[in-house]
Design a protein around this motif. Sequence first.
Motif, short mmCIF file in Angstrom:
data_model
loop_
_atom_site.label_atom_id
_atom_site.label_comp_id
_atom_site.label_asym_id
_atom_site.label_seq_id
_atom_site.Cartn_x
_atom_site.Cartn_y
_atom_site.Cartn_z
N ASP A 109 0.82 -1.21 0.00
CA ASP A 109 0.00 0.00 0.00
C ASP A 109 0.86 1.26 0.00
OD1 ASP A 109 -2.07 -1.74 0.07
OD2 ASP A 109 -2.85 -1.14 2.02
N VAL A 110 1.91 1.29 0.80
CA VAL A 110 2.79 2.46 0.84
C VAL A 110 3.46 2.67 -0.52
CG1 VAL A 110 4.92 3.38 1.80
CG2 VAL A 110 3.17 2.47 3.32
N THR A 111 3.90 1.57 -1.13
CA THR A 111 4.53 1.67 -2.45
C THR A 111 3.55 2.22 -3.49
OG1 THR A 111 5.96 -0.21 -1.94
CG2 THR A 111 5.75 0.39 -4.24
N ASN A 112 2.33 1.69 -3.49
CA ASN A 112 1.33 2.17 -4.44
C ASN A 112 0.97 3.63 -4.16
OD1 ASN A 112 1.10 -0.20 -5.90
ND2 ASN A 112 -0.59 -1.00 -4.67
N TYR A 113 0.88 3.98 -2.89
CA TYR A 113 0.51 5.35 -2.54
C TYR A 113 1.55 6.35 -3.03
CZ TYR A 113 -1.22 9.29 0.17
OH TYR A 113 -1.72 10.52 0.53
N VAL A 114 2.82 6.04 -2.80
CA VAL A 114 3.89 6.93 -3.24
C VAL A 114 3.89 7.04 -4.76
CG1 VAL A 114 6.40 7.22 -3.36
CG2 VAL A 114 5.32 6.54 -1.22
N MET A 115 3.65 5.93 -5.44
CA MET A 115 3.60 5.95 -6.91
C MET A 115 2.47 6.88 -7.39
SD MET A 115 2.89 2.80 -9.57
CE MET A 115 1.26 2.52 -8.86
N LEU A 116 1.30 6.75 -6.78
CA LEU A 116 0.16 7.57 -7.21
C LEU A 116 0.35 9.03 -6.83
CD1 LEU A 116 -2.67 5.13 -6.13
CD2 LEU A 116 -2.17 5.82 -8.47
#
Length: 268
Positions: free
Chosen positions: A255-262
């Motif tokens: 989730d943190v990885t996806n959040y930073v990407m978005l």
Amino acid sequence: MKFSELWLRSLVDPPLSTAELAHTLTMAGLEVETLEPAAAPFSKVVVAEVLEVARHPNADRLSLCTVNVGEAVPLSIVCGAPNVVAGMRVPCARIGARLTGADGTEFEIKPVKMRGVDSQGMLCSAKELGIADDHSGLLPLAADAPIGRDVREVLALDDTVFTLKLTPNRADCLSLLGVAREVAAITGASFKPPQIKAIPAQCDARHPVKISAPEGCGRFTGRVIRKVNAAAPVPEWMVQRLARAGQRSISALVDVTNYVMLELGRPL
């Protein structure tokens, strides 16, 4: 690209309505393909605490729940959800609440008898509120969600999901940061990028990195992070923003990885 309007407005908040903002983006070359509400219309759904769960006297798969909705007298509600337990906080549609069914029609919650037992409302799943497709059980709310408060307010459901149809030359807008920067440039509104504090290194570990094509990558940075708890709970606000961007919450690391990407347009 999909994103929450509330997320975008946390970075730049021009004095425009949702429709005006969508029109402004489209006229600037960032076509807004669709606008969708974050949740289906509903009313009189509040945060409730399940005080007691007892077996229904006339049905094996139903429970008789005593529910606190913030009033002097708790409600008695029959529930068929398998995950209902005493102590959890969940959405409760009170008598007179209006929900939207799967076919798009509205219906009203009324007092009913279920297998001979009075039920004074309905405990709700995410699907029954039109938030997500999950109807396997009740939608659990945060343990500190204020009892009796409108669920629309608690879950920030008065939000709109934008879907942009970006052209290949606008990869700079494949992130909330890029879209917010564009909105600020178009409207003159104040741009408030996320404040990222510097965190001192916690260990001396190193991982070797070799840049084999310096003409394409002039600089590469990284940090070794130890003792990460992959099972740590993900904040509800992050889960909401990811869901409205089309990403399912999986685990803290994903989730943190996806959040930073978005948010920033960078995978890591």
